[in-house]
Design a protein around this motif. Structure first.
Motif, PDB file in Angstrom:
ATOM      1  N   TYR A 120      74.874  66.794   8.010  1.00  0.00           N
ATOM      2  CA  TYR A 120      73.555  66.567   8.599  1.00  0.00           C
ATOM      3  C   TYR A 120      72.951  67.928   8.920  1.00  0.00           C
ATOM      4  O   TYR A 120      72.866  68.338  10.077  1.00  0.00           O
ATOM      5  CB  TYR A 120      73.652  65.716   9.861  1.00  0.00           C
ATOM      6  N   LEU A 121      72.527  68.641   7.899  1.00  0.00           N
ATOM      7  CA  LEU A 121      72.097  70.016   8.086  1.00  0.00           C
ATOM      8  C   LEU A 121      70.780  70.118   8.840  1.00  0.00           C
ATOM      9  O   LEU A 121      70.550  71.091   9.563  1.00  0.00           O
ATOM     10  CB  LEU A 121      72.008  70.728   6.731  1.00  0.00           C
ATOM     11  N   ASP A 122      69.914  69.128   8.711  1.00  0.00           N
ATOM     12  CA  ASP A 122      68.667  69.170   9.463  1.00  0.00           C
ATOM     13  C   ASP A 122      68.925  68.982  10.958  1.00  0.00           C
ATOM     14  O   ASP A 122      68.321  69.652  11.798  1.00  0.00           O
ATOM     15  CB  ASP A 122      67.679  68.125   8.939  1.00  0.00           C
ATOM     16  N   VAL A 123      69.855  68.119  11.299  1.00  0.00           N
ATOM     17  CA  VAL A 123      70.221  67.928  12.701  1.00  0.00           C
ATOM     18  C   VAL A 123      70.923  69.173  13.230  1.00  0.00           C
ATOM     19  O   VAL A 123      70.703  69.587  14.371  1.00  0.00           O
ATOM     20  CB  VAL A 123      71.116  66.679  12.863  1.00  0.00           C
ATOM     21  N   ALA A 124      71.756  69.792  12.394  1.00  0.00           N
ATOM     22  CA  ALA A 124      72.441  71.016  12.800  1.00  0.00           C
ATOM     23  C   ALA A 124      71.442  72.130  13.066  1.00  0.00           C
ATOM     24  O   ALA A 124      71.599  72.903  14.021  1.00  0.00           O
ATOM     25  CB  ALA A 124      73.441  71.443  11.737  1.00  0.00           C
ATOM     26  N   MET A 125      70.403  72.221  12.240  1.00  0.00           N
ATOM     27  CA  MET A 125      69.393  73.243  12.450  1.00  0.00           C
ATOM     28  C   MET A 125      68.650  73.016  13.760  1.00  0.00           C
ATOM     29  O   MET A 125      68.391  73.964  14.518  1.00  0.00           O
ATOM     30  CB  MET A 125      68.404  73.270  11.283  1.00  0.00           C
ATOM     31  N   ALA A 126      68.328  71.774  14.074  1.00  0.00           N
ATOM     32  CA  ALA A 126      67.673  71.473  15.347  1.00  0.00           C
ATOM     33  C   ALA A 126      68.604  71.780  16.519  1.00  0.00           C
ATOM     34  O   ALA A 126      68.166  72.313  17.548  1.00  0.00           O
ATOM     35  CB  ALA A 126      67.249  70.010  15.373  1.00  0.00           C
ATOM     36  N   ALA A 127      69.884  71.473  16.366  1.00  0.00           N
ATOM     37  CA  ALA A 127      70.852  71.759  17.430  1.00  0.00           C
ATOM     38  C   ALA A 127      70.987  73.256  17.656  1.00  0.00           C
ATOM     39  O   ALA A 127      71.098  73.714  18.799  1.00  0.00           O
ATOM     40  CB  ALA A 127      72.205  71.142  17.088  1.00  0.00           C
ATOM     41  N   VAL A 128      70.969  74.026  16.573  1.00  0.00           N
ATOM     42  CA  VAL A 128      71.064  75.480  16.706  1.00  0.00           C
ATOM     43  C   VAL A 128      69.842  76.030  17.433  1.00  0.00           C
ATOM     44  O   VAL A 128      69.948  76.985  18.208  1.00  0.00           O
ATOM     45  CB  VAL A 128      71.222  76.128  15.311  1.00  0.00           C
ATOM     46  N   ILE A 129      68.700  75.441  17.219  1.00  0.00           N
ATOM     47  CA  ILE A 129      67.486  75.901  17.902  1.00  0.00           C
ATOM     48  C   ILE A 129      67.508  75.520  19.378  1.00  0.00           C
ATOM     49  O   ILE A 129      67.134  76.319  20.244  1.00  0.00           O
ATOM     50  CB  ILE A 129      66.234  75.327  17.204  1.00  0.00           C
ATOM     51  N   PHE A 130      67.974  74.319  19.702  1.00  0.00           N
ATOM     52  CA  PHE A 130      67.913  73.843  21.083  1.00  0.00           C
ATOM     53  C   PHE A 130      69.102  74.256  21.938  1.00  0.00           C
ATOM     54  O   PHE A 130      69.026  74.203  23.168  1.00  0.00           O
ATOM     55  CB  PHE A 130      67.759  72.323  21.115  1.00  0.00           C
ATOM     56  N   ASP A 131      70.213  74.664  21.350  1.00  0.00           N
ATOM     57  CA  ASP A 131      71.387  75.039  22.130  1.00  0.00           C
ATOM     58  C   ASP A 131      71.156  76.239  23.046  1.00  0.00           C
ATOM     59  O   ASP A 131      71.560  76.207  24.211  1.00  0.00           O
ATOM     60  CB  ASP A 131      72.587  75.278  21.221  1.00  0.00           C
ATOM     61  N   PRO A 132      70.529  77.319  22.591  1.00  0.00           N
ATOM     62  CA  PRO A 132      70.267  78.422  23.533  1.00  0.00           C
ATOM     63  C   PRO A 132      69.334  78.009  24.677  1.00  0.00           C
ATOM     64  O   PRO A 132      69.495  78.476  25.804  1.00  0.00           O
ATOM     65  CB  PRO A 132      69.611  79.497  22.673  1.00  0.00           C
ATOM     66  N   ILE A 133      68.401  77.125  24.388  1.00  0.00           N
ATOM     67  CA  ILE A 133      67.510  76.635  25.440  1.00  0.00           C
ATOM     68  C   ILE A 133      68.308  75.858  26.478  1.00  0.00           C
ATOM     69  O   ILE A 133      68.112  76.028  27.688  1.00  0.00           O
ATOM     70  CB  ILE A 133      66.386  75.778  24.830  1.00  0.00           C
ATOM     71  N   ALA A 134      69.237  75.040  26.027  1.00  0.00           N
ATOM     72  CA  ALA A 134      70.087  74.286  26.945  1.00  0.00           C
ATOM     73  C   ALA A 134      70.966  75.221  27.770  1.00  0.00           C
ATOM     74  O   ALA A 134      71.178  74.986  28.965  1.00  0.00           O
ATOM     75  CB  ALA A 134      70.942  73.297  26.168  1.00  0.00           C
TER      76      ALA A 134
END
Length: 93
Positions: free
Chosen positions: A52-66
């Protein structure tokens, strides 16, 4: 035979388990942030292993924010605890 078990899925699951155990076991908030980053890394690896590379890309973007939100919450909680401790010491004196 052992090398058959070493793939991205099992390594990611192991990293997530280590991160989760560290968050639960470690008492210091800064150590919890480090373990939280480890947990996030394992989660992203698991998502990538599931392709699920699109979900992984979103997770990579939101993880530093979290992580930043988590750090802000830790500092606020520590400030509140220090204020309460000072108020209790002032009331005892």
């Amino acid at each position: 035979m052992l090398l058959e078990w070493i793939n991205i899925t099992t390594v990611s699951a192991a990293v997530m388990i280590i991160g989760t155990a560290g968050i639960i076991a470690l008492p210091k908030p800064v150590d919890k942030v480090i373990m939280f980053a480890l947990l996030q890394a394992g989660l992203i690896g698991t998502i990538v292993a599931a392709k699920y590379l699109d979900v992984a890309m979103a997770a990579v973007i939101f993880d530093p924010i979290a992580t930043v939100i988590f750090l802000i919450a830790i500092t606020k909680i520590m400030d509140i605890r220090n204020q309460k401790k000072e108020e209790e010491e002032a009331n005892l004196a």
